[in-house]
Design a protein around this motif. Structure first.
Motif: not given
Lengths: 197, 197
Positions: A46-55, A117-125, A149-157
């Motif tokens: 399923i496609p969905t929009a995403h954003w990132r804060i730190d890791n 609210d804080r995490v969603l503001r980063v998405f909007v911006d 939902v956050g996913f830690c970026i610790d298993e990625a390629v």
């Protein structure tokens, strides 16, 4: 980043990339990711929009959504793909694309109510800089209906191809155009919504 | 197309679309799809180029590829997403994207050796019209190293959003720009490969 069994690239392994900044750049440039998960009927993407804060990579959805429920209770796979060009070679076999693809593996973690609210503001911006300060942010009811939902970026390629076509030696003499046609997602002329209620 | 359990849209069901021509148009416009499948480590999502002949979507890969092996032996999910625009509403909750997303479910069928060249020519010509007649098509060794997989488009669902933002009545008075920023994948200036060996 350390390789795991899930993040070891077997096809064209020279294209594999485990550099975290390279991964962040792919995440930040892309607008949508593809979320892979299983339910009782098998695999879904399923496609969905995403954003990132730190890791952490974040997605959001309706609190009752199947996808949101599943990724919070099982390991998921998130792919992000940026198409950078069509690679036209002299031989069909060597045609390719230039691309940046990233796979992140892991189970999601629900963002706490007081953090939403804080995490969603980063998405909007991310979508439009400084917009979170201009629009009406979510009220209590809307926040309740939305799970982040956050996913830690610790298993990625990442897997990346760049550059011109690479043909077999004897094919360079063929008289056919070869090269790269760059591709990118571009924005067009904004269409203002003049609706007045 | 008839709905199945896997192709019944639960979130915003008014965006669901089961029209086969609509599906064909999404497949034909998009360059890559996202293939979801499981292996012994769980779910994976891998991007790959695709093309269509009649009611089949095709992908190809190295004959030894894990993905190719898996989709020939289990039911997979293929998603194609076209991003058509950013939908900027007056309220954060009503921000969205305009998009066309298609999910196809099913197990792949291997294209027979004697059919591969014909099916791959359609792929080459999709990327660049009439190119299959100009380049060196695959020789016997290359064809043997390449597996082509077809998916019958008989269990599928599109989900589509179009049009302006839809805000809550009271928010239309907010003085913030609202509307749609169209987005599309565009080609840039071709870069010729002048390599001579």
């Amino acid at each position: 980043m350390k390789k795991t069994q899930r993040t070891t690239i077997k096809r064209v392994p020279k294209r594999a990339n485990y550099d975290i900044q390279t991964m962040y750049d792919i995440i930040d440039e892309a607008l949508v990711c593809s979320v892979g998960f299983n339910d009782e009927h098998g695999v879904h993407v399923i496609p969905t929009a995403h954003w990132r804060i730190d890791n952490y990579l974040y997605i959001h959805g309706a609190s009752k959504s199947r996808m949101i429920h599943r990724v919070l209770t099982q390991s998921a796979c998130i792919n992000i793909t940026l198409i950078d060009g069509l690679v036209l070679a002299r031989a069909a076999f060597h045609h390719s694309m230039n691309y940046r693809s990233l796979n992140i593996y892991g189970q999601g973690i629900e963002v706490a109510a007081e953090e939403k609210d804080r995490v969603l503001r980063v998405f909007v911006d991310k979508i439009t800089p400084q917009r979170a300060g201009q629009i009406r942010m979510m009220n209590e009811k809307e926040l309740k209906a939305t799970t982040v939902v956050g996913f830690c970026i610790d298993e990625a390629v990442a897997k990346i191809r760049t550059g011109p076509p690479v043909d077999d030696k004897e094919d360079y003499e063929l008289s056919v155009w070869a090269g790269v046609i760059p591709m990118s997602l571009q924005s067009g002329e904004p269409i203002v919504d003049t609706t007045k209620l």
